[in-house]
Enzyme design. Structure first.
Site, PDB file in Angstrom:
ATOM      1  N   CYS A  80       3.797   5.670   8.469  1.00 32.12           N
ATOM      2  CA  CYS A  80       4.233   5.514   7.083  1.00 32.12           C
ATOM      3  C   CYS A  80       5.665   6.043   7.002  1.00 32.12           C
ATOM      4  O   CYS A  80       5.895   7.240   7.208  1.00 32.12           O
ATOM      5  CB  CYS A  80       3.308   6.317   6.173  1.00 32.12           C
ATOM      6  SG  CYS A  80       3.840   6.280   4.465  1.00 32.12           S
ATOM      7  N   CYS A 232       7.586   0.279   0.543  1.00 33.56           N
ATOM      8  CA  CYS A 232       6.912   0.533   1.818  1.00 33.56           C
ATOM      9  C   CYS A 232       8.017   0.725   2.862  1.00 33.56           C
ATOM     10  O   CYS A 232       8.748  -0.213   3.188  1.00 33.56           O
ATOM     11  CB  CYS A 232       6.011  -0.645   2.173  1.00 33.56           C
ATOM     12  SG  CYS A 232       5.241  -0.450   3.784  1.00 33.56           S
TER      13      CYS A 232
HETATM   14  N1  LIG Z   1      -0.585   0.982   4.031  1.00 31.71           N
HETATM   15  C1  LIG Z   1       0.126   1.114   5.276  1.00 31.71           C
HETATM   16  C2  LIG Z   1       0.577   2.496   5.563  1.00 31.71           C
HETATM   17  C3  LIG Z   1       1.562   3.022   4.610  1.00 31.71           C
HETATM   18  C4  LIG Z   1       2.937   2.437   4.801  1.00 31.71           C
HETATM   19  C5  LIG Z   1       3.913   3.152   3.929  1.00 31.71           C
HETATM   20  N2  LIG Z   1       3.856   2.938   2.558  1.00 31.71           N
HETATM   21  C6  LIG Z   1       5.326   3.201   4.434  1.00 31.71           C
HETATM   22  O1  LIG Z   1       6.188   3.719   3.698  1.00 31.71           O
HETATM   23  O2  LIG Z   1       5.605   2.837   5.566  1.00 31.71           O
HETATM   24  C7  LIG Z   1      -0.773   0.654   6.440  1.00 31.71           C
HETATM   25  O3  LIG Z   1      -1.990   0.648   6.332  1.00 31.71           O
HETATM   26  O4  LIG Z   1      -0.196   0.302   7.485  1.00 31.71           O
END
Ligand SMILES: N[C@@H](CCC[C@H](N)C(=O)O)C(=O)O
Length: 328
Positions: A80, A232
């Site tokens: 993340c 993200c």
């Molecule tokens: N939901 C994603 C993990 C989280 C990613 C995040 N928000 C970021 O900032 O990179 C997953 O399940 O891969």
């Protein structure tokens, strides 16, 4: 009593729990239940969050600590980017270091403190790697190809081209028009690919991007295990790499890009070293609240908001002011 934090990177929101501050660290099962409860937008704390970031000691010297990411639905994410910035800030302040390594599920990654973006807007740079395009790394099935780099995939959407990149969490990216971005396709595709489906058996983070100019992108992501998020970090990093690969004529490598998102913006720099790619992700690491609560309540995930002492910081107001005049 223990103190946890509510934090955000580009308003991608998390609770941050340092297991080393507890008398008895939570078991993995307890952590998953806590993540699901505390992040719930109706019944969780402070309107919920996108996930729980768990800090613990690392056995990988010289890493300063280890980060585990638990999505809002209780699934585990291998990485993340926005979360690593906030964990990086936490460890930087805990150990008074500016430049260090953090262990994540698949890689030990570099974290570097940056000059503040503004008063009370702390900024951190993190390494996003390893990168893979291989079908097995995402994984994906039944798409008739071993790699997907700017290719049409009619079973997913007509008229769009897709790129699939693991960084190492899985991302599916398409550069789209403003009209497509404003429509329902991202929601529909994100929903379809994050329930039982023949293409992405582990689900996938789906990002639609717009090219503003050769130094600026806008990215909106439907996240695996979460749904729509404000931002993200790994999605914006993977999208920056896709942009560099799809447009070699723009010489994007090693140059700073600004990537806007619904929660603000980050900066990225895409690199190719020998035969591997990696991305620098630079952005805010904001603490919005400190929460003092009973350790037993964390173990049982029975958190009565009335029993939690919540102390807001001034940082979110500073962040909101900072991004107000900087939106594209
Ligand atoms: N939901 C994603 C993990 C989280 C990613 C995040 N928000 C970021 O900032 O990179 C997953 O399940 O891969």
């Amino acid at each position: 009593m223990v103190t946890i934090q509510k934090v955000h990177g580009s308003q991608n929101q998390f609770f941050l729990l340092d297991q080393t501050t507890l008398q008895q660290p939570l078991t993995q099962e307890e952590l998953v239940i806590l993540a699901k409860n505390i992040t719930n937008s109706q019944t969780g704390l402070l309107g919920g969050a996108d996930g729980l970031l768990v800090v613990s000691n690392s056995q990988h010297l010289p890493a300063l600590g280890k980060m585990q990411v638990i999505n809002a639905d209780g699934t585990i994410a291998s990485m993340c980017g926005n979360g690593l910035r906030t964990v990086g800030r936490y460890l930087a302040e805990k150990y008074q270091q500016n430049d260090f390594i953090v262990e994540t599920e698949q890689a030990d990654l570099k974290v570097t403190c940056q000059a503040d973006w503004a008063p009370d807007v702390k900024a951190i740079s993190v390494e996003i790697s390893p990168v893979s395009f291989q079908r097995a790394a995402l994984p994906f099935d039944n798409l008739g190809t071993e790699q997907l780099i700017s290719q049409p995939v009619p079973v997913l959407a007509s008229d769009l081209k897709f790129t699939a990149i693991a960084v190492p969490n899985p991302h599916l990216i398409s550069f789209v028009s403003a009209k497509i971005l404003a429509g329902d396709l991202l929601k529909n595709l994100g929903t379809k690919l994050n329930q039982a489906n023949p293409y992405f058996p582990d689900g996938v983070n789906v990002s639609f991007a717009q090219i503003i100019n050769e130094q600026q992108l806008f990215v909106q992501t439907f996240e695996r295990g979460v749904g729509f998020t404000n931002a993200c970090g790994t999605g914006m990093s993977a999208t920056s790499l896709a942009f560099a690969l799809i447009h070699p004529e723009l010489n994007i490598f090693d140059r700073l890009l600004t990537v806007y998102n619904p929660g603000g913006y980050v900066q990225t720099r895409v690199h190719q070293t020998d035969n591997h790619y990696w991305i620098e992700l630079i952005g805010n690491a904001t603490i919005t609240h400190y929460l003092d609560l009973n350790e037993n309540d964390l173990h049982h995930a029975t958190i009565d908001p009335a029993q939690v002492k919540i102390t807001p910081t001034v940082e979110d107001a500073a962040y909101q002011q900072f991004i107000k005049d900087r939106r594209p």
